[in-house]
Scaffold this motif. Structure first.
Motif, PDB file in Angstrom:
ATOM      1  N   UNK A  45       0.827  -1.198   0.000  1.00 38.25           N
ATOM      2  CA  UNK A  45       0.000   0.000   0.000  1.00 38.25           C
ATOM      3  C   UNK A  45       0.866   1.255   0.000  1.00 38.25           C
ATOM      4  N   UNK A  46       1.944   1.228   0.767  1.00 36.63           N
ATOM      5  CA  UNK A  46       2.834   2.383   0.862  1.00 36.63           C
ATOM      6  C   UNK A  46       3.495   2.653  -0.488  1.00 36.63           C
ATOM      7  N   UNK A  47       3.977   1.611  -1.139  1.00 37.44           N
ATOM      8  CA  UNK A  47       4.641   1.783  -2.434  1.00 37.44           C
ATOM      9  C   UNK A  47       3.693   2.327  -3.493  1.00 37.44           C
ATOM     10  N   UNK A  48       2.389   2.042  -3.365  1.00 33.94           N
ATOM     11  CA  UNK A  48       1.410   2.473  -4.367  1.00 33.94           C
ATOM     12  C   UNK A  48       0.834   3.849  -4.075  1.00 33.94           C
ATOM     13  N   UNK A  49       1.194   4.437  -2.957  1.00 36.76           N
ATOM     14  CA  UNK A  49       0.547   5.681  -2.530  1.00 36.76           C
ATOM     15  C   UNK A  49       1.101   6.923  -3.198  1.00 36.76           C
ATOM     16  N   UNK A  50       2.237   6.831  -3.874  1.00 38.84           N
ATOM     17  CA  UNK A  50       2.846   8.033  -4.447  1.00 38.84           C
ATOM     18  C   UNK A  50       3.624   7.674  -5.711  1.00 38.84           C
ATOM     19  N   UNK A  51       3.009   7.938  -6.857  1.00 41.06           N
ATOM     20  CA  UNK A  51       3.692   7.689  -8.120  1.00 41.06           C
ATOM     21  C   UNK A  51       4.773   8.742  -8.328  1.00 41.06           C
ATOM     22  N   UNK A  52       5.986   8.303  -8.603  1.00 42.61           N
ATOM     23  CA  UNK A  52       7.085   9.225  -8.834  1.00 42.61           C
ATOM     24  C   UNK A  52       7.898   9.534  -7.599  1.00 42.61           C
ATOM     25  N   UNK A  53       7.410   9.148  -6.420  1.00 45.99           N
ATOM     26  CA  UNK A  53       8.155   9.389  -5.187  1.00 45.99           C
ATOM     27  C   UNK A  53       8.559   8.087  -4.554  1.00 45.99           C
ATOM     28  N   UNK A  54       9.745   8.051  -3.977  1.00 47.00           N
ATOM     29  CA  UNK A  54      10.213   6.822  -3.356  1.00 47.00           C
ATOM     30  C   UNK A  54       9.576   6.673  -1.982  1.00 47.00           C
ATOM     31  N   UNK A  55       8.816   5.610  -1.799  1.00 41.42           N
ATOM     32  CA  UNK A  55       8.100   5.368  -0.548  1.00 41.42           C
ATOM     33  C   UNK A  55       8.664   4.118   0.122  1.00 41.42           C
ATOM     34  N   UNK A  56       8.738   4.144   1.447  1.00 39.87           N
ATOM     35  CA  UNK A  56       9.269   2.998   2.205  1.00 39.87           C
ATOM     36  C   UNK A  56       8.477   2.845   3.495  1.00 39.87           C
ATOM     37  N   UNK A  57       8.258   1.603   3.867  1.00 46.25           N
ATOM     38  CA  UNK A  57       7.539   1.324   5.107  1.00 46.25           C
ATOM     39  C   UNK A  57       8.522   1.246   6.264  1.00 46.25           C
ATOM     40  N   UNK A  58       8.256   2.038   7.300  1.00 49.51           N
ATOM     41  CA  UNK A  58       9.011   1.990   8.545  1.00 49.51           C
ATOM     42  C   UNK A  58       8.084   1.432   9.622  1.00 49.51           C
ATOM     43  N   UNK A  59       8.652   0.701  10.563  1.00 55.08           N
ATOM     44  CA  UNK A  59       7.849   0.123  11.638  1.00 55.08           C
ATOM     45  C   UNK A  59       8.446   0.468  12.993  1.00 55.08           C
ATOM     46  N   UNK A  60       7.559   0.728  13.946  1.00 57.94           N
ATOM     47  CA  UNK A  60       7.968   1.020  15.315  1.00 57.94           C
ATOM     48  C   UNK A  60       7.382  -0.041  16.232  1.00 57.94           C
ATOM     49  N   UNK A  61       8.212  -0.632  17.056  1.00 53.13           N
ATOM     50  CA  UNK A  61       7.762  -1.689  17.953  1.00 53.13           C
ATOM     51  C   UNK A  61       6.761  -1.143  18.959  1.00 53.13           C
ATOM     52  N   UNK A  62       5.690  -1.893  19.168  1.00 55.27           N
ATOM     53  CA  UNK A  62       4.637  -1.478  20.085  1.00 55.27           C
ATOM     54  C   UNK A  62       5.007  -1.857  21.506  1.00 55.27           C
ATOM     55  N   UNK A  63       4.772  -0.941  22.425  1.00 51.11           N
ATOM     56  CA  UNK A  63       4.953  -1.222  23.846  1.00 51.11           C
ATOM     57  C   UNK A  63       3.687  -1.912  24.349  1.00 51.11           C
ATOM     58  N   UNK A  64       3.712  -3.252  24.375  1.00 54.20           N
ATOM     59  CA  UNK A  64       2.514  -3.991  24.771  1.00 54.20           C
ATOM     60  C   UNK A  64       2.169  -3.825  26.238  1.00 54.20           C
ATOM     61  N   UNK A  65       3.079  -3.259  27.010  1.00 56.13           N
ATOM     62  CA  UNK A  65       2.760  -2.989  28.405  1.00 56.13           C
ATOM     63  C   UNK A  65       1.922  -1.742  28.577  1.00 56.13           C
ATOM     64  N   UNK A  66       1.805  -0.961  27.510  1.00 53.30           N
ATOM     65  CA  UNK A  66       1.009   0.253  27.582  1.00 53.30           C
ATOM     66  C   UNK A  66      -0.467  -0.097  27.500  1.00 53.30           C
ATOM     67  N   UNK A  67      -1.292   0.630  28.250  1.00 53.14           N
ATOM     68  CA  UNK A  67      -2.709   0.321  28.301  1.00 53.14           C
ATOM     69  C   UNK A  67      -3.408   0.593  26.980  1.00 53.14           C
ATOM     70  N   UNK A  68      -2.900   1.540  26.194  1.00 57.92           N
ATOM     71  CA  UNK A  68      -3.555   1.863  24.939  1.00 57.92           C
ATOM     72  C   UNK A  68      -2.809   1.321  23.731  1.00 57.92           C
ATOM     73  N   UNK A  69      -1.728   0.576  23.938  1.00 59.30           N
ATOM     74  CA  UNK A  69      -1.016  -0.055  22.850  1.00 59.30           C
ATOM     75  C   UNK A  69      -0.227   0.896  21.979  1.00 59.30           C
ATOM     76  N   UNK A  70      -0.025   2.130  22.417  1.00 59.48           N
ATOM     77  CA  UNK A  70       0.702   3.095  21.615  1.00 59.48           C
ATOM     78  C   UNK A  70       2.200   2.841  21.690  1.00 59.48           C
ATOM     79  N   UNK A  71       2.887   3.262  20.643  1.00 62.62           N
ATOM     80  CA  UNK A  71       4.335   3.195  20.682  1.00 62.62           C
ATOM     81  C   UNK A  71       4.865   4.398  21.439  1.00 62.62           C
ATOM     82  N   UNK A  72       5.917   4.219  22.173  1.00 64.23           N
ATOM     83  CA  UNK A  72       6.523   5.310  22.939  1.00 64.23           C
ATOM     84  C   UNK A  72       8.031   5.277  22.747  1.00 64.23           C
TER      85      UNK A  72
END
Length: 229
Positions: A95-122
């Motif tokens: 999906x990321x690669x298809x989102x911008x024709x002519x621009x170089x797109x890359x997927x980055x990932x951030x590990x989720x803090x599963x100890x957080x009550x809302x599952x947000x990354x910190x």
């Protein structure tokens, strides 16, 4: 002889009267106390009711990462959602690669803090890495988009040059969603898997996935938009 017979008769009568009196007394006692009592049986022990076990809760896949689609030429990024499996990651990368024709797109990932009550990354994008393990903050163009638009980074196929998720690979679509297509409003009736096909979208007028009241309102809105003022 007469006297002796009379004595025998009297004795027999007395015996009969005694038996009758006994029967009468027994009958009175039965009447008063409910009749002759039968030997009572010991009550059967009460069996404890078998408690039904609650149905096991459905397994919930815990998010292991959060995806960010990054335009590497100016560091522009947007969140793509939680990643719970390898399939999720592959889908978001496509999906990321298809989102911008002519621009170089890359997927980055951030590990989720599963100890957080809302599952947000910190923190969030600051801790995101690409497939090589390089941090977003190590990108030479990180946050460069904040300094102004760069014509060289414009997405050639989208309005205002910003990345846009193609409808064919949008993983957020759910059955009954109404989307804007080049030929008018459509109702999504497909599954979550991507890419979506043209047959996964139907006209609002013929859709049975939305209530009639909503369908009438949408058709009325579509007509007002199409009619020149």
């Amino acid at each position: 002889m007469i006297a002796s017979r009379l004595l025998v008769t009297l004795c027999a009568g007395s015996m009969l009267m005694g038996v009758a009196a006994g029967n009468a007394q027994a009958g009175l006692l039965d009447f008063l106390f409910g009749g002759p009592r039968q030997p009572q049986q010991a009550p059967s022990p009460i069996q404890p009711q078998q408690q039904s076990r609650p149905a096991p809760a459905p397994a919930v896949r815990t998010p292991r990462a959060r995806g960010y689609c990054v335009r590497t030429c100016d560091g522009y990024y947007f969140a793509t959602g939680f990643i719970r499996s390898q399939h999720d990651e592959e889908m978001q990368s496509s999906m990321c690669e298809s989102s911008c024709t002519g621009g170089q797109m890359a997927l980055y990932t951030a590990t989720v803090d599963n100890g957080s009550s809302n599952g947000n990354t910190k923190p969030a994008i600051e801790s995101a890495t690409n497939t090589d393990g390089a941090l977003y903050t190590a990108l030479p163009t990180a946050y460069a988009f904040r300094n102004g638009d760069n014509p060289a980074c414009s997405c050639q196929s989208t309005a205002r040059g910003l990345p846009q998720i193609p409808i064919s690979v949008d993983p957020t679509l759910r059955n009954g969603d109404i989307v804007v297509m080049p030929d008018g409003l459509k109702v999504f009736r497909g599954a979550n898997n991507t890419p979506h096909q043209d047959t996964d979208f139907t006209s609002v007028a013929s859709s049975k996935a939305i209530p009639s009241v909503v369908r009438d309102e949408v058709l009325s809105l579509e007509q007002r938009i199409a009619t020149p003022q």
